[in-house]
Write an enzyme that holds these catalytic residues in place. Structure first.
Site, PDB file in Angstrom:
ATOM      1  N   ASP A 134       1.947   0.213  -6.812  1.00 36.12           N
ATOM      2  CA  ASP A 134       2.957  -0.735  -7.702  1.00 36.12           C
ATOM      3  C   ASP A 134       2.242  -1.880  -7.920  1.00 36.12           C
ATOM      4  O   ASP A 134       2.808  -3.215  -7.783  1.00 36.12           O
ATOM      5  CB  ASP A 134       3.275  -1.207  -6.385  1.00 36.12           C
ATOM      6  N   GLN A 178      -0.152   5.158  -8.265  1.00 30.09           N
ATOM      7  CA  GLN A 178      -0.451   4.940  -6.800  1.00 30.09           C
ATOM      8  C   GLN A 178      -1.452   4.001  -7.016  1.00 30.09           C
ATOM      9  O   GLN A 178      -2.186   3.486  -7.517  1.00 30.09           O
ATOM     10  CB  GLN A 178      -0.492   6.532  -6.498  1.00 30.09           C
ATOM     11  N   LYS A 220       0.432  -1.601 -12.961  1.00 28.56           N
ATOM     12  CA  LYS A 220      -0.770  -0.708 -14.245  1.00 28.56           C
ATOM     13  C   LYS A 220      -0.125  -0.718 -15.116  1.00 28.56           C
ATOM     14  O   LYS A 220      -0.859  -0.544 -16.165  1.00 28.56           O
ATOM     15  CB  LYS A 220      -1.111   0.813 -13.104  1.00 28.56           C
ATOM     16  N   GLY A 259       6.351   5.157 -10.740  1.00 30.94           N
ATOM     17  CA  GLY A 259       6.483   4.456 -11.484  1.00 30.94           C
ATOM     18  C   GLY A 259       6.025   3.222 -12.555  1.00 30.94           C
ATOM     19  O   GLY A 259       5.384   2.256 -12.224  1.00 30.94           O
ATOM     20  N   HIS A 260       5.313   3.291 -13.524  1.00 31.26           N
ATOM     21  CA  HIS A 260       5.030   2.412 -14.159  1.00 31.26           C
ATOM     22  C   HIS A 260       6.030   2.337 -15.477  1.00 31.26           C
ATOM     23  O   HIS A 260       6.566   2.329 -16.360  1.00 31.26           O
ATOM     24  CB  HIS A 260       4.147   3.001 -15.277  1.00 31.26           C
TER      25      HIS A 260
END
Ligand code: IMP
Length: 430
Positions: free
Chosen positions: A14, A225, A17, A41-42
């Protein structure tokens, strides 16, 4: 000039990225995911539109960019199809631009069932996984019983394989976790649906990558991650089940390590963690609340509240070594605007001893007390700044102190969620 770069998280995920990959993709020809799955989750913000990607590489919003899901990724057919359809609804066409390695192991419904049953049974000792079946899917990969994407090309054989694997996992689900068994016909239906939608996009993606590298194209490897969640070097067992480090970019996509010219580590200007596990600099006071609120620290995949704390140089130093970082990008600097004092953890106290390296054991790390040095904060807003010279003096001092402690240049600073809200001191592609 740099040909290929790896962009990865250096904390517990988180770090922001997705936004940085999206920004750097302006200069890239190809973006490659190489590990993890839809536990990632990006979040990308462009104007009024927010796009959250879990599996599709974050370069997809740039029309001329080829996107590759490499062999190191565990693939949820359901999640990927959903994501492709959502992108299409939002006017982003992935046709001919999204390529999937046919070596990807599939995340099957029994992996999800096992992940969730196991977490539930663990009670207080749960890892706090995303419940997406990531761990069980990687376990099957290592046990050499995965159904991989290419298996869908021969459906009768694939169903035979499915029946054998399902038999095995149903036994565990029923006898160990007291769960209902999954029905082979329902799972087979999933496989048929996925084969129709996903096989046309699948190939030996490593060949695409070789062609791109050989013809001098710019390739960006997108990590998911973070380094401290790495299955070998992270805070085991409170980790994900893949290698999240720069080395995995090679094995998870099918090129050699010499193909990588630059490794960019992304780190928040503070620290967050979601899920269980040791976190020495975690704040349980109003500063922690302030960072969580201001930074909107809720998981992009599960919506869970993230734990917040100060920047941890001891942990970060480990991440810089594990990844041979060339440079760093510090994100969410603006979240710290308005703090009177900022603390940096430079050492731990463990059982009465001062240490400056990360203990291997999670139990030992859990006993570590942070040793802080303090710096003055800044009251001015840094939100949206794009020039280093416009930063308040205290923010510059903070950044320069981190550079000195880590011995890595901070080449980029992110000052807001928008694609354009960055200070670029050196573009990794230069
Ligand atoms: P899993 O990857 O779902 O097995 O979860 C294992 C651990 O990794 C848990 O602590 C999760 O919260 C964490 N994790 C997995 N993916 C992410 C991510 O993308 N960001 C932050 N934490 C993650």
């Amino acid at each position: 000039m740099t040909g290929s770069i790896v962009v990865l998280g250096t904390q517990w995920g988180d770090e922001g990225k997705g936004k940085i990959v999206d920004f750097l993709t302006e200069r890239a020809d190809m973006v490659v995911r190489f590990q993890g799955g839809h536990n990632a989750g990006h979040t990308l913000v462009t104007g009024d539109t927010t796009t959250v990607l879990h599996l599709v590489p974050s370069g997809i919003l740039h029309e001329s960019v080829q996107c590759v899901i490499g062999n190191g990724v565990v693939l949820s057919g359901e999640a990927l199809i959903g994501e492709i359809d959502t992108l299409a609804k939002n006017g982003v066409d992935t046709t001919g631009r999204l390529h999937i390695s046919e070596s990807c192991p599939l995340i099957m419904p029994y992996h999800v069932a096992l992940d969730q049953a196991r977490e539930k049974a663990a009670g207080k000792a749960a890892i706090g996984t995303t419940g997406r079946g990531i761990g069980p899917a990687y376990e099957d990969k290592a046990a050499r019983r995965s159904i991989r994407l290419h298996d869908l090309r021969d459906m009768p054989k694939c169903i035979e394989k499915l029946n054998a694997v399902l038999d095995f996992h149903n036994f565990v689900l029923q006898n160990y976790f007291d769960q209902k068994p999954l029905q082979p016909a329902a799972v087979a239906e999933d496989l048929h649906r996925w084969s129709e939608r996903l096989l046309p996009m699948s190939s030996d993606a490593s060949l695409l990558l070789h062609d791109a590298l050989n013809s001098g194209k710019k390739v960006l490897f997108e990590g998911a991650q973070g380094a401290l969640l790495d299955v070998d070097h992270g805070t085991y067992p409170f980790v994900t089940s893949s290698n999240t480090l720069a080395g995995a970019a090679a094995t998870g996509s099918g090129c050699g390590p010499a193909a990588i010219d630059y490794v960019l580590g992304i780190s928040k200007a503070y620290t967050t963690r979601v899920g269980a596990g040791p976190f020495p600099t975690e704040l349980f006071d109003e500063t922690g609340e302030f960072l969580g609120k201001r930074g909107n620290e809720f998981g992009a995949t599960t919506g869970r509240k993230r734990r917040c704390g100060w920047f941890d140089v001891v942990a970060m130093k480990k991440a810089t070594q594990l990844n041979s970082l060339t440079g760093m990008c510090l994100t969410k600097l603006d979240v710290m605007d308005g703090l009177d004092t900022i603390a940096i953890c430079t050492a731990y106290e463990l059982d009465g001893q001062k240490i400056t390296t990360l203990p291997v054991s999670a139990e030992a790390l859990d006993r570590c007390k942070p040793v802080y040095e303090e710096m003055p904060g800044w009251q001015e807003s840094t939100a949206g700044l794009t020039r280093f010279s416009d930063l308040p003096a205290a923010a510059v001092s903070y950044i320069e102190r981190l550079e000195k402690l880590l011995d890595v240049p901070i080449d980029m600073i992110s000052t807001g969620p928008e694609r354009s809200q960055n200070i670029v001191r050196k573009n990794p592609f230069d």
